[in-house]
Design a protein around this motif. Structure first.
Motif, PDB file in Angstrom:
ATOM      1  N   VAL A 144      13.363 -27.778  14.241  1.00 49.15           N
ATOM      2  CA  VAL A 144      13.805 -26.470  14.735  1.00 49.15           C
ATOM      3  C   VAL A 144      14.793 -25.846  13.747  1.00 49.15           C
ATOM      4  CG1 VAL A 144      14.931 -25.228  16.623  1.00 49.15           C
ATOM      5  CG2 VAL A 144      13.573 -27.298  17.104  1.00 49.15           C
ATOM      6  N   MET A 145      14.512 -24.591  13.348  1.00 49.41           N
ATOM      7  CA  MET A 145      15.422 -23.876  12.463  1.00 49.41           C
ATOM      8  C   MET A 145      15.871 -22.576  13.133  1.00 49.41           C
ATOM      9  SD  MET A 145      15.189 -22.954   8.400  1.00 49.41           S
ATOM     10  CE  MET A 145      13.658 -22.011   8.337  1.00 49.41           C
ATOM     11  N   ALA A 146      17.190 -22.364  13.152  1.00 49.30           N
ATOM     12  CA  ALA A 146      17.735 -21.063  13.556  1.00 49.30           C
ATOM     13  C   ALA A 146      17.730 -20.161  12.333  1.00 49.30           C
ATOM     14  CB  ALA A 146      19.156 -21.222  14.073  1.00 49.30           C
ATOM     15  N   MET A 147      17.339 -18.890  12.519  1.00 44.01           N
ATOM     16  CA  MET A 147      17.338 -17.946  11.409  1.00 44.01           C
ATOM     17  C   MET A 147      18.119 -16.710  11.823  1.00 44.01           C
ATOM     18  SD  MET A 147      13.527 -18.382   9.819  1.00 44.01           S
ATOM     19  CE  MET A 147      14.212 -18.147   8.176  1.00 44.01           C
ATOM     20  N   ILE A 148      19.314 -16.584  11.265  1.00 45.28           N
ATOM     21  CA  ILE A 148      20.165 -15.446  11.594  1.00 45.28           C
ATOM     22  C   ILE A 148      20.103 -14.471  10.426  1.00 45.28           C
ATOM     23  CG2 ILE A 148      22.501 -14.722  12.194  1.00 45.28           C
ATOM     24  CD1 ILE A 148      22.947 -17.505  13.353  1.00 45.28           C
ATOM     25  N   GLY A 149      19.572 -13.288  10.725  1.00 43.60           N
ATOM     26  CA  GLY A 149      19.221 -12.344   9.675  1.00 43.60           C
ATOM     27  C   GLY A 149      17.724 -12.420   9.449  1.00 43.60           C
ATOM     28  N   ASN A 150      16.995 -11.393   9.874  1.00 48.74           N
ATOM     29  CA  ASN A 150      15.537 -11.442   9.837  1.00 48.74           C
ATOM     30  C   ASN A 150      14.961 -10.369   8.909  1.00 48.74           C
ATOM     31  OD1 ASN A 150      15.646 -12.112  13.409  1.00 48.74           O
ATOM     32  ND2 ASN A 150      15.770 -13.569  11.714  1.00 48.74           N
ATOM     33  N   GLY A 151      15.605 -10.203   7.759  1.00 45.14           N
ATOM     34  CA  GLY A 151      15.169  -9.200   6.776  1.00 45.14           C
ATOM     35  C   GLY A 151      14.058  -9.715   5.876  1.00 45.14           C
ATOM     36  N   ALA A 152      13.997  -9.165   4.680  1.00 42.13           N
ATOM     37  CA  ALA A 152      12.860  -9.416   3.779  1.00 42.13           C
ATOM     38  C   ALA A 152      12.700 -10.890   3.408  1.00 42.13           C
ATOM     39  CB  ALA A 152      13.002  -8.569   2.514  1.00 42.13           C
ATOM     40  N   GLN A 153      13.784 -11.662   3.391  1.00 46.73           N
ATOM     41  CA  GLN A 153      13.730 -13.057   2.954  1.00 46.73           C
ATOM     42  C   GLN A 153      13.293 -14.027   4.060  1.00 46.73           C
ATOM     43  OE1 GLN A 153      14.264 -16.594   0.720  1.00 46.73           O
ATOM     44  NE2 GLN A 153      13.976 -14.512   0.075  1.00 46.73           N
ATOM     45  N   CYS A 154      13.429 -13.589   5.298  1.00 42.33           N
ATOM     46  CA  CYS A 154      13.278 -14.483   6.461  1.00 42.33           C
ATOM     47  C   CYS A 154      11.948 -15.243   6.483  1.00 42.33           C
ATOM     48  CB  CYS A 154      13.464 -13.655   7.737  1.00 42.33           C
ATOM     49  SG  CYS A 154      13.163 -14.549   9.260  1.00 42.33           S
ATOM     50  N   GLU A 155      10.846 -14.522   6.411  1.00 42.75           N
ATOM     51  CA  GLU A 155       9.538 -15.186   6.538  1.00 42.75           C
ATOM     52  C   GLU A 155       9.289 -16.177   5.401  1.00 42.75           C
ATOM     53  OE1 GLU A 155      10.125 -11.946   6.651  1.00 42.75           O
ATOM     54  OE2 GLU A 155       8.814 -10.896   8.049  1.00 42.75           O
ATOM     55  N   PHE A 156       9.728 -15.831   4.195  1.00 43.18           N
ATOM     56  CA  PHE A 156       9.531 -16.735   3.053  1.00 43.18           C
ATOM     57  C   PHE A 156      10.259 -18.052   3.283  1.00 43.18           C
ATOM     58  CE2 PHE A 156       8.882 -12.450   1.387  1.00 43.18           C
ATOM     59  CZ  PHE A 156       7.690 -12.592   0.715  1.00 43.18           C
TER      60      PHE A 156
END
Lengths: 364, 364
Positions: A144-156
């Protein structure tokens, strides 16, 4: 480009150029996940021979609205540099926050051998580096990874962490719900199990890896101390220039901190909040085995990522290896190549007998 | 370049690119002399507003065979940098000693707005700068110039000095007679009165201006003290990196020395032979009138040229002013430009539905 026959530049003068379109075609031919996995291998190989590189902190030109940077490095064979800007307000005006291009050259004669777009490539190398570091530092069997900030880099980041660390469940949060919707849509299509969250606190619940990747240039506290439990790996991407940090200082004091190049990270990274002698571990030494990585299951590990020139160098090498046979590139007439190298003026004079402009323009 | 319709990059994403062929066409359309005269005006305008620039010594990566340098500078509106190499041995292997390209960008959003070859352009800007400085410092009514070193830069210097300073008689010398023959042939065709000389001593006889422009990387004495008479202006081009000088130290002690940017010249120029506090005059101050230039007819003036980033910035601005209407350039797909700037990943995914490779390749 069409060039007239009797002004045809020689092979020496033609520079392979990878456009955005060709970069996307190259990435999609193997798939982004495999591309980043292979790229990470290049990065790891270069990190393992770290002392061989000519290293310098990047050369930054700051203005009110952003920064433009040049990031050079070299080994005995190749020289590479990246041009990259960072303008947080761009996004609101329909431009990319970060655009980039780069050049790889021969050290022996100084001639460029590759020019490539690096906006897409930087997104890929940043995520590849994070996931490579995650492979060394994240807790075993992290899912499980939390991702805070879902801009251009997020999906990569997400795709790279699945490829290299086995992460398949994501908890997304962004102060702009539209960014989260965009990332959730793209990542659901990639087969991730996704929870969209209403706060950073909610996003970090149960996460073994926490990725912060926000754009605002300020000393922010995207993560506060209470949000970080024992054993977590923090992948801190967004704090990458003076005056731009994401983590509360207390988290840094509890973490074992890993950096790319201390001379640059102390200026640009989360650790700009700490004293200049605060202990950090250099990642290349973890990769060679000279320094310890994660030491126990309860340790908090922190990758204070700022992005270093050697990662771009690795990316340039990797792209070059893919275009050497002429695929995925065009050839640019960028290097003057007179028959007699001392007769630049004569070359210019002889060009007067070239056909009138217009032939090239038709092909543009 | 042909790009498929539904992947057509937006105007924002297309970067004007000036190839070597287009640069030669641009120069030949006005003629090299007029081109350098107009370029010198841009350089003079920028030197006169010197304090407005963000200045830094160039970033050099030295290797056994040469150097690769990045030369950035910026004002409030534009950022520019040049990539340039210097590899003295290249010439013997059929390559240019110096090749270069450059980029001009918008400070407001960090986007590049021009990519151009600068091998030809650097030759022009170096000569334009020398002749501009000559206009301020050379003795009045100078007609005769000695040129020691007849390589790729030689003819550009001669043409620029005639355009801006009225020089029409040349005395040429090079340790390689083939270089002198090449320069004499090219310059006779331009209408110069030429004497080819058997030594540097002979070349300097009766010359009011002495240009030194040799390539070997060593502490040479192309000029010795006895060769320099009262009232001469020395245009010292070749001494431009650590360990590479052309003038005997005694000449420096007798001359009033003018430099571009002391912080860089003290490392790279003839004055690397002097103490760090030896007095020098900054050219921009001569141009604004804040400092004196030549003070009497018997004074020896010395332009210790190393080449500074602002001259390249001026050249980039000048070329940009010539290609803004779409002439003399192609458009490169170098800047990723997704519809939603945060959706770089989505852009990459959507590119999967692009037609197969080959359409572009046919047009290359």
């Amino acid at each position: 480009m069409t060039t007239s026959t009797f002004l045809q530049p020689s092979e020496t003068a033609l520079l392979p150029f990878v456009s955005v379109e060709n970069m996307m075609r190259l990435v999609n031919t193997t798939g982004a996940a495999v591309f980043m996995g292979e790229l990470a291998q290049y990065i790891e190989d270069d990190f393992k021979r770290w002392p061989e590189f000519d290293k310098t902190p990047r050369v930054a030109s700051h203005s009110r609205d952003g920064v433009i940077e040049l990031m050079p490095t070299a080994d005995a064979e190749n020289y590479g540099f990246k041009y990259v800007n960072g303008h947080p307000k761009n996004q609101r005006e329909g431009y990319q926050t970060v655009t980039a291009f780069g050049v790889l050259s021969s050290v022996a004669n100084g001639y460029p051998i590759l020019l490539t777009e690096m906006t897409v490539l930087t997104a890929l190398r940043t995520a590849a580096t994070s996931a490579l570091v995650g492979k060394y530092l994240a807790p075993k069997n992290a899912e499980v990874m939390a991702m805070i900030g879902n801009g251009a880099q997020c999906e990569f980041q997400a795709v790279a962490f699945r490829e290299m660390c086995g992460i398949n469940r994501l908890r997304l949060f962004d102060i702009d719900p539209a960014a989260t919707r965009k990332a959730a849509r793209n990542l659901a299509a990639q087969g991730f199990e996704i929870v969209t969250c209403a706060s950073g606190e909610e996003a970090t619940e149960g996460a073994q890896v926490i990725t912060t990747c926000t754009a605002d240039k300020q000393n922010a506290t995207v993560l506060t101390d209470n949000m970080v439990g024992a054993g977590v790996h923090i992948n801190a991407i967004g704090g990458d220039c003076p005056g731009k940090t994401e983590l509360h200082r207390d988290i840094l004091m509890r973490s074992k901190i890993f950096v790319e190049y201390p001379e640059q990270t102390r200026i640009e990274g989360e650790i700009q909040q700490l004293t200049a002698d605060h202990p950090v571990t250099e990642l290349w030494q973890v990769m060679t085995g000279a320094a310890a990585g994660r030491q126990d299951d309860r340790q908090i590990t922190l990758f204070d990522s700022v992005g270093f020139a050697i990662e771009d160098f690795s990316a340039l090498r990797f792209v070059y290896s893919n275009v050497r046979n002429g695929a995925f590139c065009e050839k640019l007439d960028m290097l003057a190549d007179p028959d007699d190298p001392r007769d630049l003026f004569g070359m210019l004079e002889r060009a007067k007998s070239a056909p009138p402009a217009g032939i090239e323009n038709m092909a543009v």
